[in-house]
Design an enzyme around this catalytic site. Structure first.
Site, short mmCIF file in Angstrom:
data_model
loop_
_atom_site.label_atom_id
_atom_site.label_comp_id
_atom_site.label_asym_id
_atom_site.label_seq_id
_atom_site.Cartn_x
_atom_site.Cartn_y
_atom_site.Cartn_z
CB CYS A 1 56.25 17.70 36.15
SG CYS A 1 56.82 19.24 36.90
CB CYS B 1 56.18 21.01 34.38
SG CYS B 1 57.56 20.43 35.36
CG ASP B 2 53.32 19.54 32.03
OD1 ASP B 2 53.92 20.48 31.47
OD2 ASP B 2 53.73 18.37 32.02
C1 LIG Z 1 58.62 15.85 30.28
C2 LIG Z 1 59.18 16.78 31.32
C3 LIG Z 1 58.70 18.05 31.42
C4 LIG Z 1 59.24 18.94 32.35
N1 LIG Z 1 58.77 20.21 32.38
C5 LIG Z 1 59.38 21.12 33.18
C6 LIG Z 1 58.98 22.50 33.15
O1 LIG Z 1 58.05 22.88 32.43
N2 LIG Z 1 59.65 23.36 33.96
C7 LIG Z 1 60.67 22.96 34.79
O2 LIG Z 1 61.27 23.81 35.46
N3 LIG Z 1 61.04 21.66 34.86
C8 LIG Z 1 60.42 20.74 34.09
N4 LIG Z 1 60.81 19.41 34.15
C9 LIG Z 1 61.75 18.99 35.20
C10 LIG Z 1 63.22 19.29 34.80
O3 LIG Z 1 63.49 18.71 33.55
C11 LIG Z 1 64.17 18.74 35.86
O4 LIG Z 1 63.84 19.22 37.13
C12 LIG Z 1 65.63 19.14 35.55
O5 LIG Z 1 65.98 18.75 34.25
C13 LIG Z 1 66.58 18.51 36.56
O6 LIG Z 1 67.88 18.84 36.19
P1 LIG Z 1 69.14 17.97 36.65
O7 LIG Z 1 70.30 18.64 36.02
O8 LIG Z 1 69.10 17.76 38.09
O9 LIG Z 1 68.91 16.52 36.02
P2 LIG Z 1 68.61 16.03 34.54
O10 LIG Z 1 68.00 17.08 33.71
O11 LIG Z 1 67.86 14.75 34.70
O12 LIG Z 1 70.04 15.74 33.92
C14 LIG Z 1 70.81 14.65 34.36
C15 LIG Z 1 71.75 14.26 33.24
O13 LIG Z 1 72.65 13.28 33.73
C16 LIG Z 1 72.89 12.32 32.73
N5 LIG Z 1 73.31 11.09 33.41
C17 LIG Z 1 72.56 10.32 34.24
N6 LIG Z 1 73.31 9.30 34.72
C18 LIG Z 1 74.55 9.46 34.18
C19 LIG Z 1 75.77 8.72 34.31
N7 LIG Z 1 75.87 7.64 35.09
N8 LIG Z 1 76.85 9.14 33.60
C20 LIG Z 1 76.78 10.24 32.80
N9 LIG Z 1 75.65 10.98 32.66
C21 LIG Z 1 74.55 10.59 33.34
C22 LIG Z 1 71.56 12.19 32.01
O14 LIG Z 1 71.77 11.71 30.69
C23 LIG Z 1 71.04 13.62 32.05
O15 LIG Z 1 71.37 14.34 30.88
C24 LIG Z 1 60.28 18.51 33.24
C25 LIG Z 1 60.75 17.19 33.14
C26 LIG Z 1 60.23 16.33 32.19
C27 LIG Z 1 60.77 14.91 32.08
#
Ligand SMILES: Cc1cc2nc3c(=O)[nH]c(=O)nc-3n(C[C@H](O)[C@H](O)[C@H](O)COP(=O)(O)OP(=O)(O)OC[C@H]3O[C@@H](n4cnc5c(N)ncnc54)[C@H](O)[C@@H]3O)c2cc1C
Length: 309
Positions: A133, A136-137
């Site tokens: 990302c 992010c970084d």
């Molecule tokens: C290492 C890293 C660093 C990052 N740094 C930043 C940063 O500095 N700033 C920033 O803004 N963003 C950052 N991001 C990006 C950010 O984490 C994502 O954009 C954000 O978390 C997306 O949110 P979401 O709710 O869409 O999905 P997610 O956070 O991916 O959450 C989805 C959830 O759904 C659950 N799930 C999936 N499939 C199923 C299923 N079939 N049944 C039940 N549960 C399920 C998963 O377990 C997960 O907990 C980073 C990501 C990573 C990996």
């Protein structure tokens, strides 16, 4: 019968839970296969969440979110969702434990995960210079040299983003032409601080106690190897969209998706199926940031209330 079933407990799902319960829905359950918080809990440093001045870990950032939602009545069911189907006006949600739950509305907020490049050192230095990302970084490498691996739209767009912050950006691609759109490639071609290393494979991410220090690459034509110096390696070799629960028995998706499997939504996070919403990283054109996922979730929560009215 649930009013609103939220699938995924990351920033999008949790915020949808907050807005829907606080907005008056009584019967809202969030299905999350692990602990709530989402993929951001893997991050060791976040400094771009508005209002959060000190750098925090992802765990710290997400610590209080579930508690805040549960205060307004959101229930958490620690279960994986296997499949969502719709019969008439009602959705059926098949859970990993075999149970089937019915709901009037559903939010898909399961996110997407970056594909691994399967290079030596990738796992060892993840979070210590290996990143997926740039938004992010990238800032952690201001005025430093960094490396991008990949040749698609994301790789090229992120290389351009990094070129604004970093001194030199090496972009390593194993083919002789980028797969990204010609428009993005033309934009990249104009930037003097992006060095394009074509026809090279990425062999090993090299580092020491301080983190990444370079990437060993191999010329596909001559077999010659060399090391590119850079304090970070950004890997963009595609993403896996976690859309499995939307797959129907005949192989089709419950709602419209694009070629990459991302769910097509409008500005109200509505999918092509009435009562089914998608928010966060799973949706088309998601900026893949916590603040954006949370924003999507709030919209989906508000829209679920309005749909039920
Ligand atoms: C290492 C890293 C660093 C990052 N740094 C930043 C940063 O500095 N700033 C920033 O803004 N963003 C950052 N991001 C990006 C950010 O984490 C994502 O954009 C954000 O978390 C997306 O949110 P979401 O709710 O869409 O999905 P997610 O956070 O991916 O959450 C989805 C959830 O759904 C659950 N799930 C999936 N499939 C199923 C299923 N079939 N049944 C039940 N549960 C399920 C998963 O377990 C997960 O907990 C980073 C990501 C990573 C990996």
């Amino acid at each position: 019968m649930l009013d609103f079933a939220i699938i995924g407990g990351g920033p999008a799902g949790l915020t949808a839970g907050l807005y829907s319960t606080r907005g008056g829905l009584q019967n809202v359950t969030m299905f999350e296969k692990g602990l709530p918080g989402g993929q951001i809990t893997q991050s060791s440093e976040i400094e771009n969440y508005p209002g959060q001045i000190e750098i925090v870990t992802g765990m710290e950032l997400m610590d209080k979110w579930p508690e805040q939602c549960q205060r307004f009545g959101l229930k958490h069911d620690m279960n994986e969702v296997k499949q969502v189907t719709k019969n008439g006006d009602i959705f059926s949600i098949k859970l990993g434990n075999g149970d089937i739950v019915e709901s009037k509305t559903v939010l898909m907020a399961t996110g997407s995960v970056p594909k691994a490049a399967n290079i030596k050192g990738e796992g060892e230095f993840f979070g210590r210079g290996v990143s997926t990302c740039a938004t992010c970084d990238g800032f952690f490498y201001k005025n430093k040299d960094v490396i991008v691996i990949g040749g698609g739209d994301t790789a090229v767009e992120e290389a351009i983003f990094l070129a604004n912050i970093c001194k030199t950006v090496y972009i390593v691609h194993r083919r002789d032409a980028f797969r990204a759109s010609p428009h993005e490639v033309a934009k990249m071609d104009k930037l003097d601080n992006i060095v394009q290393i074509m026809n090279h494979t990425s062999e090993e991410i090299i580092g020491d106690n301080s983190g990444v220090i370079g990437l060993r690459v191999k010329d596909k034509n001559t077999g010659e190897e060399r090391t590119l110096d850079g304090l970070a390696t950004f890997i963009f070799v595609g993403r896996d969209v976690l859309n499995e629960p939307l797959k129907q028995d005949d192989g089709s998706f419950l709602c419209e998706t694009n070629e990459a499997g991302e769910v097509i939504v409008d500005l109200s996070m509505r999918t092509s199926v009435p009562g089914l919403f998608a928010a966060g990283d799973i949706r088309i054109e998601a900026p893949k940031q916590v603040v954006c996922a949370a924003g999507d979730g709030s919209i989906a929560g508000i829209q679920a209330i309005s749909y039920l009215q």
